[in-house]
Scaffold this motif. Structure first.
Motif, PDB file in Angstrom:
ATOM      1  N   VAL A 181      40.898  36.353  32.915  1.00  0.00           N
ATOM      2  CA  VAL A 181      41.962  37.295  33.254  1.00  0.00           C
ATOM      3  C   VAL A 181      41.429  38.727  33.179  1.00  0.00           C
ATOM      4  N   GLY A 182      41.740  39.513  34.211  1.00  0.00           N
ATOM      5  CA  GLY A 182      41.351  40.914  34.232  1.00  0.00           C
ATOM      6  C   GLY A 182      42.504  41.779  34.691  1.00  0.00           C
ATOM      7  N   ARG A 183      42.221  43.051  34.944  1.00  0.00           N
ATOM      8  CA  ARG A 183      43.256  43.948  35.454  1.00  0.00           C
ATOM      9  C   ARG A 183      43.475  43.670  36.941  1.00  0.00           C
ATOM     10  N   PRO A 184      44.672  43.972  37.460  1.00  0.00           N
ATOM     11  CA  PRO A 184      44.979  43.654  38.865  1.00  0.00           C
ATOM     12  C   PRO A 184      44.031  44.335  39.850  1.00  0.00           C
ATOM     13  N   ALA A 185      43.634  43.593  40.858  1.00  0.00           N
ATOM     14  CA  ALA A 185      42.772  44.092  41.935  1.00  0.00           C
ATOM     15  C   ALA A 185      42.953  43.154  43.117  1.00  0.00           C
ATOM     16  N   ARG A 186      42.234  43.421  44.195  1.00  0.00           N
ATOM     17  CA  ARG A 186      42.330  42.559  45.371  1.00  0.00           C
ATOM     18  C   ARG A 186      41.783  41.172  45.031  1.00  0.00           C
ATOM     19  N   PRO A 187      42.526  40.115  45.367  1.00  0.00           N
ATOM     20  CA  PRO A 187      42.016  38.756  45.101  1.00  0.00           C
ATOM     21  C   PRO A 187      40.734  38.489  45.886  1.00  0.00           C
ATOM     22  N   SER A 188      39.929  37.578  45.379  1.00  0.00           N
ATOM     23  CA  SER A 188      38.733  37.171  46.108  1.00  0.00           C
ATOM     24  C   SER A 188      39.139  36.467  47.398  1.00  0.00           C
ATOM     25  N   ALA A 189      38.213  36.388  48.341  1.00  0.00           N
ATOM     26  CA  ALA A 189      38.508  35.779  49.643  1.00  0.00           C
ATOM     27  C   ALA A 189      38.828  34.299  49.478  1.00  0.00           C
ATOM     28  N   PRO A 190      39.655  33.748  50.362  1.00  0.00           N
ATOM     29  CA  PRO A 190      39.974  32.311  50.281  1.00  0.00           C
ATOM     30  C   PRO A 190      38.722  31.444  50.430  1.00  0.00           C
TER      31      PRO A 190
END
Length: 311
Positions: A181-190
């Protein structure tokens, strides 16, 4: 923020530490044990660590409530990956202790249901008291406060204990799922083998309220892998739901399901889209007819043509 530090549920010798060390990036990070799941996650929120590894689900007991509740409240965090770890316990004792001398045992509360039958058969009169973690139970045995602890066999060396019995588990193939778990950011690509986690709050208690929530997934062909209710703290009967769904937020069927939930629910917290542990793309179940991105796009194009008089 310390980009080189990962926290985890400690102390040293927990299953959580073993799961964290299985990640390649752990070799280049400072791994810091914390006294509890909230403490590990708060270190991320406060910028003292880049990420935390915490347990979230057990194949015997279900969801780990401390983690689910922490992710549902407070400053938002996001899940970036998951780790599956096979779980088998060892009964750790001080050197020279025999099984007949074990009168008190300890371990994490989640461990007890996984060894309950073994305890009933082999130590029926032993008194169980919970510890903050399995490794902390081992430390308490080292200090002489208990006779034995259920923990990973690998914790014996750390605390100078002896594995009196190993490979203890009531359920074969027991596993625990951990999340980074980290701070919110863009999810990794599918990747094609992904999971999306959310927490959902119902607007009011009425007949069919939960069904309305589930239908947002069902009509779009999104399979649910976990749904667990948790009290909101606002009184008896007030619940939110932790949900794991197959797929990635970038998939049209998943994205539209989340939009549908946002329209009908007072609160939806996105916890992340991330690769499923131990699942290859070719092992993912085929999509139901009409739920692929291409079919969503074709339907959208058809609607646009109808609106333009070109249907």
């Amino acid at each position: 923020m310390s980009a080189t530090r990962f926290t985890y549920l400690g102390p040293e010798g927990t299953f959580t530490e073993a799961a964290l060390r299985s990640l390649p990036e752990a070799a280049t990070r400072e791994l810091v044990p914390m006294v509890s799941v909230p403490a590990a996650l708060d270190a991320v929120r406060g910028g003292e660590a880049a990420a935390a590894l915490v347990p979230i689900e057990n194949s015997v007991e279900g969801g780990v409530t401390a983690t689910l509740d922490e992710l549902a409240s407070g400053e938002p965090l996001m899940i970036y990956r998951e780790v599956l770890l096979p779980i088998a316990f060892a009964l750790l004792v001080r050197p020279g202790t025999t099984l007949s001398e074990v009168k008190t045992v300890t371990g994490h509360p989640v461990a007890q249901p996984q060894v309950r039958n073994w305890l009933r058969k082999n130590l029926p009169d032993a008194v169980w008291e919970s510890a903050a973690s399995n490794a902390d139970g081992a430390r308490l045995v080292q200090e002489g406060r208990y006779d034995a602890a259920f923990a990973g066999e690998f914790a014996a060396t750390t605390y100078g204990l002896t594995p009196l019995v190993t490979q203890i588990h009531d359920a074969e193939n027991a596993e625990t799922r951990f999340v980074l778990v980290g701070r919110p950011a863009r999810p990794s690509a599918p990747t094609g083998a992904d999971k999306t986690s959310v927490v959902i709050w119902l607007g009011d208690d009425h007949p069919g309220a939960l069904l309305e929530l589930l239908q947002e997934f069902a009509v779009r062909g999104v399979n649910l892998m976990l749904i667990q209710s948790r009290p909101t703290g606002a009184g008896i009967g007030n619940y939110c739901f932790a949900v794991d769904a197959e797929g990635h937020i970038a998939d049209r069927r998943v994205g539209e399901a989340l939009m549908g939930l946002k329209r009908i629910c007072p609160g939806v917290r996105f916890l992340g889209s991330y690769p499923r542990a131990g699942v290859a793309v070719e092992e993912v179940r085929p999509l139901r007819a009409g739920t692929s991105d291409a079919e969503f796009t074709a339907a959208s194009d058809w609607l646009a043509r109808c609106q333009d008089g070109r249907a």
